[in-house]
Design a protein around this motif. Sequence first.
Motif, PDB file in Angstrom:
ATOM      1  N   LEU A  11      -2.225 -28.606  45.625  1.00 32.83           N
ATOM      2  CA  LEU A  11      -0.963 -27.876  45.701  1.00 32.83           C
ATOM      3  C   LEU A  11      -0.314 -27.881  44.321  1.00 32.83           C
ATOM      4  O   LEU A  11      -0.168 -28.948  43.706  1.00 32.83           O
ATOM      5  CB  LEU A  11      -0.040 -28.542  46.724  1.00 32.83           C
ATOM      6  N   ARG A  38     -13.295 -16.601  45.872  1.00 30.35           N
ATOM      7  CA  ARG A  38     -12.164 -17.134  46.628  1.00 30.35           C
ATOM      8  C   ARG A  38     -11.931 -16.281  47.864  1.00 30.35           C
ATOM      9  O   ARG A  38     -12.271 -15.095  47.896  1.00 30.35           O
ATOM     10  CB  ARG A  38     -10.902 -17.195  45.770  1.00 30.35           C
ATOM     11  N   ALA A  40      -8.716 -15.696  50.512  1.00 33.93           N
ATOM     12  CA  ALA A  40      -7.354 -15.936  50.966  1.00 33.93           C
ATOM     13  C   ALA A  40      -7.269 -15.673  52.471  1.00 33.93           C
ATOM     14  O   ALA A  40      -8.091 -14.935  53.018  1.00 33.93           O
ATOM     15  CB  ALA A  40      -6.396 -15.028  50.215  1.00 33.93           C
ATOM     16  N   PRO A  88       1.450 -17.374  43.348  1.00 31.71           N
ATOM     17  CA  PRO A  88       1.259 -17.549  44.802  1.00 31.71           C
ATOM     18  C   PRO A  88       0.073 -16.759  45.342  1.00 31.71           C
ATOM     19  O   PRO A  88      -0.611 -17.224  46.266  1.00 31.71           O
ATOM     20  CB  PRO A  88       2.588 -17.051  45.373  1.00 31.71           C
ATOM     21  N   GLU A  89      -0.200 -15.607  44.755  1.00 28.03           N
ATOM     22  CA  GLU A  89      -1.326 -14.798  45.235  1.00 28.03           C
ATOM     23  C   GLU A  89      -2.688 -15.377  44.866  1.00 28.03           C
ATOM     24  O   GLU A  89      -3.720 -14.856  45.283  1.00 28.03           O
ATOM     25  CB  GLU A  89      -1.224 -13.352  44.730  1.00 28.03           C
ATOM     26  N   THR A  91      -3.399 -18.318  45.866  1.00 25.78           N
ATOM     27  CA  THR A  91      -3.658 -19.221  46.984  1.00 25.78           C
ATOM     28  C   THR A  91      -4.873 -18.767  47.775  1.00 25.78           C
ATOM     29  O   THR A  91      -4.935 -17.617  48.227  1.00 25.78           O
ATOM     30  CB  THR A  91      -2.430 -19.296  47.904  1.00 25.78           C
ATOM     31  N   ALA A  92      -5.845 -19.650  47.920  1.00 29.35           N
ATOM     32  CA  ALA A  92      -7.103 -19.313  48.582  1.00 29.35           C
ATOM     33  C   ALA A  92      -7.983 -20.553  48.629  1.00 29.35           C
ATOM     34  O   ALA A  92      -7.694 -21.565  47.975  1.00 29.35           O
ATOM     35  CB  ALA A  92      -7.831 -18.202  47.832  1.00 29.35           C
ATOM     36  N   GLN A 111      -9.435 -26.033  48.493  1.00 27.65           N
ATOM     37  CA  GLN A 111      -8.203 -25.277  48.764  1.00 27.65           C
ATOM     38  C   GLN A 111      -7.275 -25.329  47.552  1.00 27.65           C
ATOM     39  O   GLN A 111      -6.984 -26.414  47.029  1.00 27.65           O
ATOM     40  CB  GLN A 111      -7.484 -25.852  49.975  1.00 27.65           C
ATOM     41  N   VAL A 112      -6.814 -24.168  47.148  1.00 29.72           N
ATOM     42  CA  VAL A 112      -5.786 -24.064  46.116  1.00 29.72           C
ATOM     43  C   VAL A 112      -4.572 -23.408  46.756  1.00 29.72           C
ATOM     44  O   VAL A 112      -4.665 -22.317  47.309  1.00 29.72           O
ATOM     45  CB  VAL A 112      -6.279 -23.228  44.913  1.00 29.72           C
ATOM     46  N   THR A 113      -3.438 -24.093  46.664  1.00 32.51           N
ATOM     47  CA  THR A 113      -2.202 -23.565  47.216  1.00 32.51           C
ATOM     48  C   THR A 113      -1.157 -23.536  46.110  1.00 32.51           C
ATOM     49  O   THR A 113      -0.879 -24.557  45.485  1.00 32.51           O
ATOM     50  CB  THR A 113      -1.698 -24.425  48.381  1.00 32.51           C
ATOM     51  N   VAL A 114      -0.641 -22.347  45.858  1.00 33.18           N
ATOM     52  CA  VAL A 114       0.378 -22.174  44.823  1.00 33.18           C
ATOM     53  C   VAL A 114       1.688 -21.846  45.525  1.00 33.18           C
ATOM     54  O   VAL A 114       1.848 -20.770  46.106  1.00 33.18           O
ATOM     55  CB  VAL A 114       0.004 -21.061  43.831  1.00 33.18           C
ATOM     56  N   SER A 115       2.599 -22.790  45.471  1.00 30.18           N
ATOM     57  CA  SER A 115       3.849 -22.622  46.201  1.00 30.18           C
ATOM     58  C   SER A 115       4.924 -23.514  45.599  1.00 30.18           C
ATOM     59  O   SER A 115       4.636 -24.607  45.110  1.00 30.18           O
ATOM     60  CB  SER A 115       3.639 -22.986  47.669  1.00 30.18           C
TER      61      SER A 115
END
Length: 116
Positions: A11, A38, A40, A88-89, A91-92, A111-115
Amino acid sequence: QLQLVESGGGLVQPGGSLRLSCAVSGASLDYYTIGWFRQAPGKKREGVSCDSSSDGSVYYADSVKGRFTISRDNAKNTVYLQMNSLKPEDTAVYYCNRDPPVVDYWGQGTQVTVSS
């Protein structure tokens, strides 16, 4: 049998960075073009970047150009994806595979989460 294991996801806040690793076993990385892909939520898996073993050429999807860098360390049999200025895009679940991909070589991904 080639095996590829992804790691390094997590994250991260928008604008942050991550480095993904793809550890390859079962054969020397010298002979393979490896790509990062990736997927999403709700979307098809897409190619992100690949690194040719034959001539060193690299490919980046337009959406990641200038932000992501692929590299390889043949001595460690590992391919990396440095991801900067994450959005954020981005994220995948990120996967590595031969390029073109071989269905038997898909792993669990990372998992990569950009938030924020």
